[in-house]
Design an enzyme around this catalytic site. Structure first.
Site, PDB file in Angstrom:
ATOM      1  N   ARG A 175      25.589  18.173  77.154  1.00  0.00           N
ATOM      2  CA  ARG A 175      25.596  19.056  75.833  1.00  0.00           C
ATOM      3  C   ARG A 175      25.972  18.313  74.585  1.00  0.00           C
ATOM      4  O   ARG A 175      26.857  17.400  74.882  1.00  0.00           O
ATOM      5  CB  ARG A 175      26.139  20.313  76.325  1.00  0.00           C
ATOM      6  CG  ARG A 175      25.564  21.169  77.222  1.00  0.00           C
ATOM      7  CD  ARG A 175      26.385  22.359  77.471  1.00  0.00           C
ATOM      8  NE  ARG A 175      27.376  21.966  78.587  1.00  0.00           N
ATOM      9  CZ  ARG A 175      28.525  22.490  78.374  1.00  0.00           C
ATOM     10  NH1 ARG A 175      29.034  23.148  77.407  1.00  0.00           N
ATOM     11  NH2 ARG A 175      29.820  21.989  79.132  1.00  0.00           N
ATOM     12  N   ARG A 179      32.442  20.616  68.729  1.00  0.00           N
ATOM     13  CA  ARG A 179      32.749  22.157  68.207  1.00  0.00           C
ATOM     14  C   ARG A 179      32.791  22.116  66.741  1.00  0.00           C
ATOM     15  O   ARG A 179      33.567  21.181  66.248  1.00  0.00           O
ATOM     16  CB  ARG A 179      33.793  22.491  68.809  1.00  0.00           C
ATOM     17  CG  ARG A 179      33.742  22.648  70.565  1.00  0.00           C
ATOM     18  CD  ARG A 179      35.101  23.101  71.114  1.00  0.00           C
ATOM     19  NE  ARG A 179      34.993  22.847  72.505  1.00  0.00           N
ATOM     20  CZ  ARG A 179      36.146  23.281  73.188  1.00  0.00           C
ATOM     21  NH1 ARG A 179      37.276  23.380  72.989  1.00  0.00           N
ATOM     22  NH2 ARG A 179      35.954  23.102  74.540  1.00  0.00           N
ATOM     23  N   ARG A 251      35.643   4.859  91.710  1.00  0.00           N
ATOM     24  CA  ARG A 251      36.666   4.350  90.719  1.00  0.00           C
ATOM     25  C   ARG A 251      38.067   4.629  91.162  1.00  0.00           C
ATOM     26  O   ARG A 251      37.915   5.824  91.553  1.00  0.00           O
ATOM     27  CB  ARG A 251      36.327   4.921  89.241  1.00  0.00           C
ATOM     28  CG  ARG A 251      34.924   4.412  88.653  1.00  0.00           C
ATOM     29  CD  ARG A 251      34.788   3.171  88.375  1.00  0.00           C
ATOM     30  NE  ARG A 251      35.727   2.808  87.239  1.00  0.00           N
ATOM     31  CZ  ARG A 251      35.962   1.440  86.723  1.00  0.00           C
ATOM     32  NH1 ARG A 251      35.367   0.461  87.517  1.00  0.00           N
ATOM     33  NH2 ARG A 251      36.430   1.093  85.818  1.00  0.00           N
ATOM     34  N   ARG A 281      44.590   6.627  79.052  1.00  0.00           N
ATOM     35  CA  ARG A 281      45.390   7.827  78.420  1.00  0.00           C
ATOM     36  C   ARG A 281      46.843   7.568  79.110  1.00  0.00           C
ATOM     37  O   ARG A 281      47.250   6.733  79.943  1.00  0.00           O
ATOM     38  CB  ARG A 281      44.773   8.996  79.140  1.00  0.00           C
ATOM     39  CG  ARG A 281      44.586   9.420  80.453  1.00  0.00           C
ATOM     40  CD  ARG A 281      43.904  10.564  80.708  1.00  0.00           C
ATOM     41  NE  ARG A 281      43.919  10.873  81.976  1.00  0.00           N
ATOM     42  CZ  ARG A 281      43.489  11.990  82.557  1.00  0.00           C
ATOM     43  NH1 ARG A 281      43.354  13.102  81.781  1.00  0.00           N
ATOM     44  NH2 ARG A 281      43.428  12.003  84.111  1.00  0.00           N
ATOM     45  N   GLU A 302      47.772   5.352  82.429  1.00  0.00           N
ATOM     46  CA  GLU A 302      46.425   5.415  83.450  1.00  0.00           C
ATOM     47  C   GLU A 302      45.448   4.382  83.384  1.00  0.00           C
ATOM     48  O   GLU A 302      44.913   4.192  81.954  1.00  0.00           O
ATOM     49  CB  GLU A 302      45.917   6.619  83.336  1.00  0.00           C
ATOM     50  CG  GLU A 302      44.745   7.030  84.299  1.00  0.00           C
ATOM     51  CD  GLU A 302      44.255   8.759  84.426  1.00  0.00           C
ATOM     52  OE1 GLU A 302      45.235   9.365  84.147  1.00  0.00           O
ATOM     53  OE2 GLU A 302      43.075   8.791  84.503  1.00  0.00           O
ATOM     54  N   TYR A 350      32.282  14.926  92.409  1.00  0.00           N
ATOM     55  CA  TYR A 350      33.349  15.356  91.858  1.00  0.00           C
ATOM     56  C   TYR A 350      33.405  16.953  91.839  1.00  0.00           C
ATOM     57  O   TYR A 350      32.491  17.415  91.349  1.00  0.00           O
ATOM     58  CB  TYR A 350      33.466  14.462  90.370  1.00  0.00           C
ATOM     59  CG  TYR A 350      34.733  15.428  89.697  1.00  0.00           C
ATOM     60  CD1 TYR A 350      35.929  14.643  89.733  1.00  0.00           C
ATOM     61  CD2 TYR A 350      34.379  16.573  88.891  1.00  0.00           C
ATOM     62  CE1 TYR A 350      36.972  15.414  89.265  1.00  0.00           C
ATOM     63  CE2 TYR A 350      35.703  16.902  88.383  1.00  0.00           C
ATOM     64  CZ  TYR A 350      36.714  16.645  88.459  1.00  0.00           C
ATOM     65  OH  TYR A 350      38.041  16.811  88.060  1.00  0.00           O
ATOM     66  N   ASP A 352      35.822  20.152  90.712  1.00  0.00           N
ATOM     67  CA  ASP A 352      37.094  20.809  90.162  1.00  0.00           C
ATOM     68  C   ASP A 352      37.638  21.473  91.162  1.00  0.00           C
ATOM     69  O   ASP A 352      37.011  21.997  92.220  1.00  0.00           O
ATOM     70  CB  ASP A 352      36.609  21.640  89.069  1.00  0.00           C
ATOM     71  CG  ASP A 352      36.776  20.731  87.619  1.00  0.00           C
ATOM     72  OD1 ASP A 352      37.545  19.829  87.693  1.00  0.00           O
ATOM     73  OD2 ASP A 352      35.829  20.890  86.655  1.00  0.00           O
TER      74      ASP A 352
END
Ligand SMILES: Cc1cc2nc3c(=O)[nH]c(=O)nc-3n(C[C@H](O)[C@H](O)[C@H](O)COP(=O)(O)OP(=O)(O)OC[C@H]3O[C@@H](n4cnc5c(N)ncnc54)[C@H](O)[C@@H]3O)c2cc1C
Length: 385
Positions: A175, A179, A251, A281, A302, A350, A352
């Site tokens: 998408r 925002r 990964r 990060r 990381e 993956y 959540d």
């Protein structure tokens, strides 16, 4: 389906714990094995002895869901504290707000746009010559244009996936990733929070049932399957099948830990989009528990890289080559009986945490329903393909 008997579960992460609890509640004896020396799988948290900070050992985990039953489920085992993930990004010599929002656009272009003005401006930046985006890069250029793409998407994606965004499919960026308001809450889900005493404590409570026995530091091998009426396997699909068609691509992450006396970066997550910075990060763990106070601080730099045979698999790659291999494993696994592959490794997706719990609840319920009908259980409830 074989006569009701002991259930074997491979993995004491969320998948294994939730399935185990549901079946234990229904009266089954459940044996859970985990190769690691702790429960909770990749959600594992532990308190740092020196600073008292709750550490997300395998990377930061923020709970977010729209699924009311899953939210009630986790809250029944642990109080959840309010937590909103507000990520920042360093690009060049500036710090920006993420995900890209009206604040980011105004910061980046030095403007004071209102929402409609920003939308018109970004539409003018977008590369409309790309009619049918095929790659991640084309999709991003079409959505946000060259400048925002280079600052916030190109370098980060390259470091995260180890390849150029021109080699990744457009579907990764589904998408419009922008925002046109000042909402900087990373997730859009209705229920968000953090377990007050960490995920390992929560999962320990899920596992705390007289019908459940957990064996840590115990690797389950295929030959053990016949000891059980049914096995739920949340280890890796290719590992179970002895990597017959080669290892599935993942990964992995390396975390470089460092301590700081005070507040290192003022937020939980700071992304680094520039390729000149080798890490993706820095996470500062005390900010994941904003209701606690700690003087000292623990941070992780990381790094993302290709997963080798001795590494922990984190993110399934799922490019064309991996999916072809995966189809071979799925076909081979489908010939097995009395085993169901579950969770992120068992189905090479993956997932959540909320989806993991939803799928685990559905799996356990289906098992109980099939058992009552004396019908067999599918090898996959959720197709990996
Ligand atoms: C870096 C990172 C960040 C994430 N952040 C979030 C987040 O912010 N929010 C969110 O909702 N989700 C997040 N997730 C997803 C979350 O980690 C998963 O939903 C969850 O870990 C899935 O649980 P699982 O039980 O399926 O797998 P795991 O947690 O991987 O558990 C599987 C367990 O099986 C054990 N095992 C494997 N093979 C064997 C064997 N042969 N014998 C014995 N034991 C074995 C392993 O040791 C492991 O403990 C993140 C994932 C990653 C990689």
């Amino acid at each position: 389906m074989r006569a009701s008997g002991r259930i074997g579960i491979v993995g004491a992460g969320l998948s294994g714990a939730v399935i185990g609890r549901e079946l234990a509640e229904a009266g089954h004896q459940v044996e859970i094995f985990d190769a690691r020396n702790h429960i909770a799988g990749n959600c594992h948290t532990e308190r740092d002895e020196e600073t008292g900070v709750m550490i997300h050992v395998y990377g930061p985990h923020i709970f977010h869901t729209d699924d009311r039953e899953v939210w009630d489920y986790v809250n029944s085992f642990q109080a959840f504290m309010p937590y909103k993930n507000r990520v920042k990004a360093t690009s060049g010599d500036q710090v920006y707000s993420l995900p890209v929002n009206l604040h980011t656009i105004n910061q980046f272009f030095g403007k004071t746009f209102r929402p409609d003005e920003a939308r018109t401006f970004i539409e003018a930046q977008a590369d409309t010559s790309i009619e049918d985006p095929k790659t991640f890069e084309e999709q991003a250029l079409r959505f946000v244009g060259k400048d925002l793409y280079e600052a916030f998407f190109q370098g980060y994606t390259q470091k995260q996936w180890g390849c150029s965004p021109t080699e990744l499919p457009a579907s990764i960026l589904k998408r419009l990733p922008v925002r046109f308001n000042y909402d900087d809450n990373y997730f859009a889900h209705k229920y968000q929070g953090m377990p007050e005493n960490g995920y390992t404590d929560m999962i320990g409570r899920i596992l705390d049932h007289p019908n459940i026995n957990v064996s840590l530091k115990t690797r389950f091998v295929r030959a053990q399957k016949d000891d059980f009426a049914h096995v739920f396997y949340s280890g890796s699909l290719d590992g179970y099948l002895d990597h017959e068609f080669g290892p599935l691509g993942y990964r992995t992450l390396d975390f470089e830990r460092f301590e700081y006396d005070g507040d290192y970066q003022g937020c939980a997550v700071m992304n680094y989009g520039d390729v000149s910075v080798p890490y993706t990060r820095i996470t500062e763990h005390k900010h994941f528990s904003p209701w606690e106070e700690h003087k000292g601080s623990v941070c992780y730099r990381e790094f993302s890289r290709e997963c080798g045979p001795e590494d922990i698999p984190y993110y399934p790659i799922r490019l064309v080559k991996d999916k072809e291999q995966l189809a071979q494993y799925v076909e081979r696994a489908s010939r097995e009986t009395a085993i169901t592959f579950v969770g992120r490794l068992g189905t090479y997706r993956y997932l959540d945490m909320d989806v993991t719990i939803r799928e685990a609840l559905d799996t356990a319920r289906l098992y109980l329903a099939r058992e009552a009908e004396n019908a067999s259980m599918p090898v996959f409830l959720h197709s990996p393909i």
